[in-house]
Design a protein around this motif. Structure first.
Motif, PDB file in Angstrom:
ATOM      1  N   THR A  26       0.740  -1.161   0.037  1.00  0.00           N
ATOM      2  CA  THR A  26      -0.356   0.065   0.038  1.00  0.00           C
ATOM      3  C   THR A  26       0.608   1.354  -0.232  1.00  0.00           C
ATOM      4  N   LYS A 410      -7.013  -7.864  -8.723  1.00  0.00           N
ATOM      5  CA  LYS A 410      -7.995  -8.211  -7.599  1.00  0.00           C
ATOM      6  C   LYS A 410      -9.260  -7.845  -7.517  1.00  0.00           C
ATOM      7  N   TRP A 411      -9.999  -7.878  -7.553  1.00  0.00           N
ATOM      8  CA  TRP A 411     -11.138  -7.101  -7.304  1.00  0.00           C
ATOM      9  C   TRP A 411     -12.206  -6.281  -6.444  1.00  0.00           C
ATOM     10  N   VAL A 413     -15.220  -4.809  -4.417  1.00  0.00           N
ATOM     11  CA  VAL A 413     -17.070  -4.302  -4.931  1.00  0.00           C
ATOM     12  C   VAL A 413     -17.300  -3.603  -3.732  1.00  0.00           C
TER      13      VAL A 413
ATOM     14  N   GLU B 357     -11.749   2.504   2.824  1.00  0.00           N
ATOM     15  CA  GLU B 357     -10.538   2.457   1.784  1.00  0.00           C
ATOM     16  C   GLU B 357      -9.710   1.495   2.607  1.00  0.00           C
ATOM     17  N   LEU B 360     -10.843  -2.125   2.227  1.00  0.00           N
ATOM     18  CA  LEU B 360     -10.137  -2.861   0.027  1.00  0.00           C
ATOM     19  C   LEU B 360      -8.951  -2.700   0.024  1.00  0.00           C
ATOM     20  N   ALA B 361      -8.121  -1.627   0.899  1.00  0.00           N
ATOM     21  CA  ALA B 361      -5.917  -1.783   0.500  1.00  0.00           C
ATOM     22  C   ALA B 361      -5.995  -3.212   0.994  1.00  0.00           C
ATOM     23  N   GLU B 362      -6.015  -3.010   2.347  1.00  0.00           N
ATOM     24  CA  GLU B 362      -5.763  -4.276   2.952  1.00  0.00           C
ATOM     25  C   GLU B 362      -6.014  -5.564   3.301  1.00  0.00           C
ATOM     26  N   VAL B 363      -6.945  -5.878   3.151  1.00  0.00           N
ATOM     27  CA  VAL B 363      -7.725  -7.254   2.607  1.00  0.00           C
ATOM     28  C   VAL B 363      -6.615  -8.234   1.378  1.00  0.00           C
ATOM     29  N   VAL B 368     -12.951  -8.703  -2.869  1.00  0.00           N
ATOM     30  CA  VAL B 368     -12.755  -7.483  -1.503  1.00  0.00           C
ATOM     31  C   VAL B 368     -14.139  -6.142  -1.665  1.00  0.00           C
ATOM     32  N   MET B 369     -15.446  -6.631  -0.680  1.00  0.00           N
ATOM     33  CA  MET B 369     -16.350  -5.434  -1.288  1.00  0.00           C
ATOM     34  C   MET B 369     -16.834  -4.945  -0.104  1.00  0.00           C
TER      35      MET B 369
END
Lengths: 421, 421
Positions: A26, A410-411, A413, B357, B360-363, B368-369
């Motif tokens: 990141t 990576k998706w 959503v 955010e 979403l960024a770290e998983v 990722v939802m």
């Protein structure tokens, strides 16, 4: 060290790589570029340490009777060191692939889908005695947000140890985790073996070096591998090929640099053009010191040659040698390529549109060319700015690999409470 | 058959697949779609043959005490057969991925580079006793220009043999090579073992089925594998999660269909919201028959539960069970997910932008939802139109796989005599 101890120590190192990878994933491009600048600086400032270690490796190499070619690849001087530092700065100048949007759309239910590039995580590299690979791969991995675990050849052990020390010091000075770049050279061969078993700890393994090394990794690894492979590269001179173009392309493809995977190894010539093209093309190659390994039909037209056997059709010479065969027609050329090519790069020289299109469509190789030198199959030439290698496999990446080939996706959503009905 | 004989016969079959693949690779979409229509027709017209074979498999299955679940998956009736034929027609209606331009540019020297999608060539599939996979995979492979080699579960042996016979007859009636679809079921287990060793003959191997099957293929295959994996799927209810949305999403993700990989398996709840959210969310789940496997903090708030152990955090229940844990904060949720997730799908329910955010960024998962049911991780829902599987590996494809994930790529280079200087 006993095998079990190597395994434990290696896994412990790989867990540190995973933690570093999480921090890198990141990180903004600015931060990664600053670290790359620090690495370039550290290489130049650490010249004395590097040269001392390199002298040790060279002395060991001479003692172990390494070939002059290997000793040359191994040796570093001021000019080469500047080249390495420049290469790192060039990687800093490339566009960061991480976060790039690959695809995206809004579903009918309002869900916003975005597929973005993300780093693999931990990349393992197994390579031979070329210290430049240590620097190149570390820079490319860092830029693409990956932690890297290096296993270099034992002949460059001292040089690589110092290079990795310098890189790690530079990473820390730039506020990045030193474990973003680790070597496992201290574990010797057993380290490489364990690395190939470390599924779940290493996301992808890239072997760089001889066909033997690559083959071993491909056969033994339980970690997904990107195969950068050998090139038994073909050029087909079609009946309609222009004389001057045929000469230029064959001579360039074979002689511009003989030791690399995109160099021409087998020349196929349409029977209808053999009398016209073979004498000037092969004379041009002979004038550059190329030995012609000729099939019977070629030998009749161009006697200044040695006889070719099946071994020649299979050969990646990487030297001033070329196999030459007369084929009946385009189908004959396609058949020969299907049988003998390693699916790296093939080129047709032709003025015939239909044959050009058939060749492009039917040759199943990473790169297929019309009227161009096979030497252009290269990340730098393709404008990728950096040389990760050239993939000859079909999964994930095929052909020259740039920074984006060092990423996964990576998706994401984004919804507002949507449920599935 | 002795092992060596199996190997010889299998390689001979795979060589026929390669020849068929060559014909498929350059086939126009119209021709492939006509063949798919023929296959859909053949399935319906061949109903009697299919039912007879299926009855045999079901009788054998009952004799071998197969579970009622397995017998149900194995059994075909008129409704299911129509479903299969419809699925083939839906694949025909999809856009052909072959030839799609991925990237392209003109180099400064005038060389025209185009990266296009091409079929892999020969795709191997190893799966369990679900006859629908035979039809689905054959249709998807054909549409994407690949020849396919099928190894189905022995429990569906008779059904699959008839299905493959019908497909092959339909292919021939449409003027396509029958060898585009082959089964190696006649070689039994040894066939699957040899298929995994057939590097160079098979371009990619896709295991479909239980975690055990997938694991075996991943561990043993020398052919590149696309891993379609297990889902220990998480949802995190953040402190700011809306009550109604939390209930809807958790209930939908857990209960809309419990037997699939995108179903919710572990619910994490922010400590600050546990008293507010756990009673209504878990009551909603209990009302749908879900057993709550609770950590201590959850059990105190919601006693109608059984105690959770580490086995629960690792469990892919695929049933009416849910592991529930109270975590201190977002970091606690991220840590739990890092430790226990299979990197399939995770979702956060939150009203907080920064937390959304960060999640979403770290998983590091395929999907990722934010504020969406995990049940949406699906090729059909994503608009890919067909279900090849969901990749949980990072190489080549990640997340739901559509037709384009069944392709490789190839660079074409068009020149006018360019040489490298």
């Amino acid at each position: 060290m006993p095998d079990a101890a190597v395994q434990t120590s290696l896994i412990e190192k790989l867990e540190r790589s995973r933690i570093a990878a999480r921090a890198l994933a990141t990180l903004a491009a600015d931060r990664k570029n600053a670290a790359l600048e620090a690495i370039a600086g550290a290489i130049l400032e650490g010249a004395d340490r590097i040269f001392a270690a390199n002298a040790l490796d060279l002395a060991n190499g001479r003692e172990n009777s390494l070939s002059s070619g290997l000793l040359d690849r191994l040796s570093l001087d001021a000019r080469r060191l500047h080249g390495l530092a420049d290469a790192v700065r060039q990687v800093a100048a490339l566009v960061d692939p991480v976060g790039e949007v690959v695809r995206g759309k809004v579903l009918p239910n309002g869900l916003k889908l975005t597929q973005i590039r993300v780093p693999f995580g931990v990349v393992g590299v197994i390579y031979e005695a070329r210290p430049n690979v240590t620097i190149d791969i570390a820079a490319l991995a860092l830029k693409s947000g990956n932690a890297v675990v290096l296993r270099g050849g034992s002949a460059a052990e001292n040089t690589n140890r110092v290079l990795v020390e310098l890189i790690r010091e530079a990473l820390e000075s730039a506020g990045l985790p030193a474990d973003a770049v680790q070597t496992i050279d201290e574990f010797g061969r057993q380290g490489a073996t364990e690395l190939m078993q470390a599924r779940g700890y290493v996301d992808v393994l890239i072997p760089r070096g001889s066909a033997g090394l690559i083959d071993t990794v491909v056969q033994e690894s339980k970690v997904p591998v990107i195969e950068t492979g050998a090139g038994v590269v073909h050029m087909f001179l079609d009946a309609s090929a222009d004389d001057a173009m045929a000469i230029d392309l064959a001579v360039n493809a074979k002689t511009q640099r003989v030791s690399v995977c995109n160099t021409l190894e087998t020349l196929l010539v349409h029977a209808d053009a053999a009398d016209r093209l073979l004498p000037p093309v092969l004379s041009g190659l002979r004038a550059k010191g190329v030995t012609i390994h000729a099939d019977d039909r070629t030998a009749k037209i161009f006697p200044d040659s040695v006889p070719a056997t099946d071994e020649d059709w299979a050969a990646e010479y990487l030297d001033h040698d070329l196999a030459v065969r007369v084929v009946d027609d385009l189908d004959g050329a396609l058949e020969h390529i299907r049988r003998w090519s390693t699916s790296h790069t093939e080129s047709i020289v032709t003025a015939d549109l239909a044959n050009a299109e058939r060749f492009l469509a039917e040759v199943d190789s990473a790169v297929v060319m019309v009227n161009a030198s096979t030497r252009f199959t290269d990340g730098g030439e393709f404008g990728f700015g950096a040389e990760v290698g050239i993939s000859t496999q079909k999964l994930h990446a095929r052909g020259p690999m740039g920074l984006s080939e060092l990423t996964s996706s990576k998706w994401t959503v984004r919804g507002t409470g949507q449920v599935r009905g």
